[in-house]
Design a protein around this motif. Structure first.
Motif, PDB file in Angstrom:
ATOM      1  N   TYR A  80      -7.439   2.821  -2.269  1.00 21.33           N
ATOM      2  CA  TYR A  80      -6.052   2.429  -1.980  1.00 21.33           C
ATOM      3  C   TYR A  80      -5.237   2.531  -3.255  1.00 21.33           C
ATOM      4  O   TYR A  80      -5.749   2.282  -4.348  1.00 21.33           O
ATOM      5  N   SER A  83      -3.598   5.695   0.967  1.00 26.22           N
ATOM      6  CA  SER A  83      -5.015   5.326   1.110  1.00 26.22           C
ATOM      7  C   SER A  83      -5.810   6.578   1.452  1.00 26.22           C
ATOM      8  O   SER A  83      -5.263   7.552   1.987  1.00 26.22           O
ATOM      9  N   LYS A 130      -1.853   0.652  -4.607  1.00 29.60           N
ATOM     10  CA  LYS A 130      -0.918  -0.420  -4.241  1.00 29.60           C
ATOM     11  C   LYS A 130       0.024  -0.734  -5.400  1.00 29.60           C
ATOM     12  O   LYS A 130      -0.324  -0.507  -6.563  1.00 29.60           O
ATOM     13  N   GLU A 173       0.843  -1.199   0.000  1.00 32.55           N
ATOM     14  CA  GLU A 173       0.000   0.000   0.000  1.00 32.55           C
ATOM     15  C   GLU A 173       0.882   1.254   0.000  1.00 32.55           C
ATOM     16  O   GLU A 173       1.740   1.428   0.846  1.00 32.55           O
ATOM     17  N   ASN A 180       1.980   0.699 -10.321  1.00 33.47           N
ATOM     18  CA  ASN A 180       0.997   0.775  -9.252  1.00 33.47           C
ATOM     19  C   ASN A 180      -0.407   0.709  -9.838  1.00 33.47           C
ATOM     20  O   ASN A 180      -0.591   0.790 -11.051  1.00 33.47           O
TER      21      ASN A 180
END
Length: 397
Positions: A90, A80, A92, A77, A386
């Protein structure tokens, strides 16, 4: 499309790979001898990188074990946020998908680079040079054994036995999806990939690293760092250029001592106009030499007026890789480090530390001289992109 393997499976494959490398040590070294005997080129650094001796196999085993011990770089993560409307957001890390590695000469890349890409959840396409074909195919055979042992598809690691024409065709019109290309090798290879690739490329660029010996330098440290910078001529973090402040106390004695120690180490020393004249050295043929990465037993020493002049000279000629200042003055070092435009800057330390293992990354896929998407050594945690994960219960905008 390969479904992401669990971290347990990825780690198990890496540990099995380490075991198989140990069990096949003699076979790898013997097969590598075939490649060494067949190599007819005169590039000494290429020959050095082609060798897979006991020490190289040790490094491969260590790389595989170390990768298995590192945290999963996928699904970490980064950010967030709880939206006003109740959605949970989120960001990630996610694997790229398929990474193509194009490299010359180095069988250890077939373990280390493939291992980094694999641990980051990527499928790897390996395009090695013809000079290391036998060694590479043997290592890929071990990858496939390790994958099969853990019920993973062997196409996670694929070797592309392409010639130059086939490689160019694949770069321009890939027959499978490729998300990222990493070329590792000389400038000609990199230019070739950049010219033909249709997807993002991370450039593992040239070295041509500079050391600036300031007027406030500790001279013993300077000599140690310059000699160490020349201790492995085939490395992209080797030193090729030394700039000596014209106001350095005991300058003449220092330069004489440096030349004699470099000569003892079989390094040919060239000088700029001033240094060549004062120390009976061969003078560089033109200023173009300042741009060259030698990958050879060769170094250039020149005089420079000041820290500022050294910074601008390095920014003009260096490869954007590594540069060092030797100085006892913190402020002077700070000015140099903040303004020299290279991936790694050093104060009183050797440029030979620009390496993923040495800089705490446990290994590297390449050393990037690009500013996107990662600069310097590219480790496990950089071989990811990501992805946004947004959880709602019926929100509309």
């Amino acid at each position: 499309m390969n479904t992401l393997l669990s971290i347990e499976t990825r780690n198990a494959v890496l540990l099995t790979m380490a075991t198989l490398l140990e069990e096949n040590r003699a076979a790898i070294i013997n097969i590598n001898k075939k490649d060494l005997e067949a190599y007819k080129g005169d590039d000494i650094s290429m020959f050095d990188r082609l060798k897979a001796d006991d020490a190289k196999v040790d490094e491969m085993i260590k790389a595989a074990k170390h990768l298995a011990s590192q945290a999963d770089p996928v699904g970490v993560e980064r950010f967030s946020f709880k939206h006003d409307n109740g959605m949970q957001v989120y960001n990630k890390t996610a694997s790229f998908g398929t990474v193509l590695i194009i490299y010359e000469s180095r069988p250890d890349v077939t373990v280390e680079a493939a291992g980094i890409a694999f641990k980051s959840g990527n499928k790897i396409l390996l395009k090695g040079g013809k000079e290391s074909l036998h060694s590479n195919l043997k290592i890929v055979e071990l990858w496939h054994k390790a994958l099969k042992q853990h019920n993973a598809a062997t196409d996670w690691v694929e070797y592309l036995q392409f010639n130059r024409t086939e490689t160019q065709a694949f770069l321009e019109k890939p027959t499978q999806k490729v998300d990222l290309i990493v070329p590792r090798g000389g400038e000609r290879l990199i230019a070739f990939v950049k010219q033909h690739a249709t997807c993002p490329v991370i450039i593992s660029g040239r070295g041509n690293n500079f050391v600036y010996v300031s007027k406030n330098a500790d001279l013993d440290i300077a000599i140690d760092i310059i000699l160490n910078g020349k201790s492995k001529i085939s490395a992209c973090n080797a030193v090729d250029k030394v700039l000596i402040d014209e106001n350095l106390p005991h300058k003449k004695e220092f330069i004489n001592q440096l030349i004699s120690k470099l000569n003892d180490a079989k390094i040919t020393v060239l000088g700029d106009a001033i240094v060549a004249k004062n120390h009976q050295l061969e003078q560089i043929s033109s200023n173009e030499v300042w741009y060259e990465e030698f990958l050879d037993y060769k170094i250039v020493i020149g005089e420079i007026a000041s820290n500022e002049a050294a910074i601008s000279m390095i920014n003009k000629y260096a490869g954007g890789h590594s540069a060092a200042i030797i100085s006892k003055n913190e402020n002077e070092a700070k000015l140099f480090m903040e303004n020299v435009d290279t991936a790694a800057v050093y104060h009183n330390a050797s440029t030979r530390f620009t390496d993923g293992g040495q800089l705490g990354l446990g290994g590297e896929l390449a050393i990037s001289t690009d500013k996107l998407h990662q600069r310097g050594p590219i480790g496990l945690q950089h071989l990811v992109t990501n992805k946004w994960y947004v959880h709602g219960n019926g929100q509309i905008r």
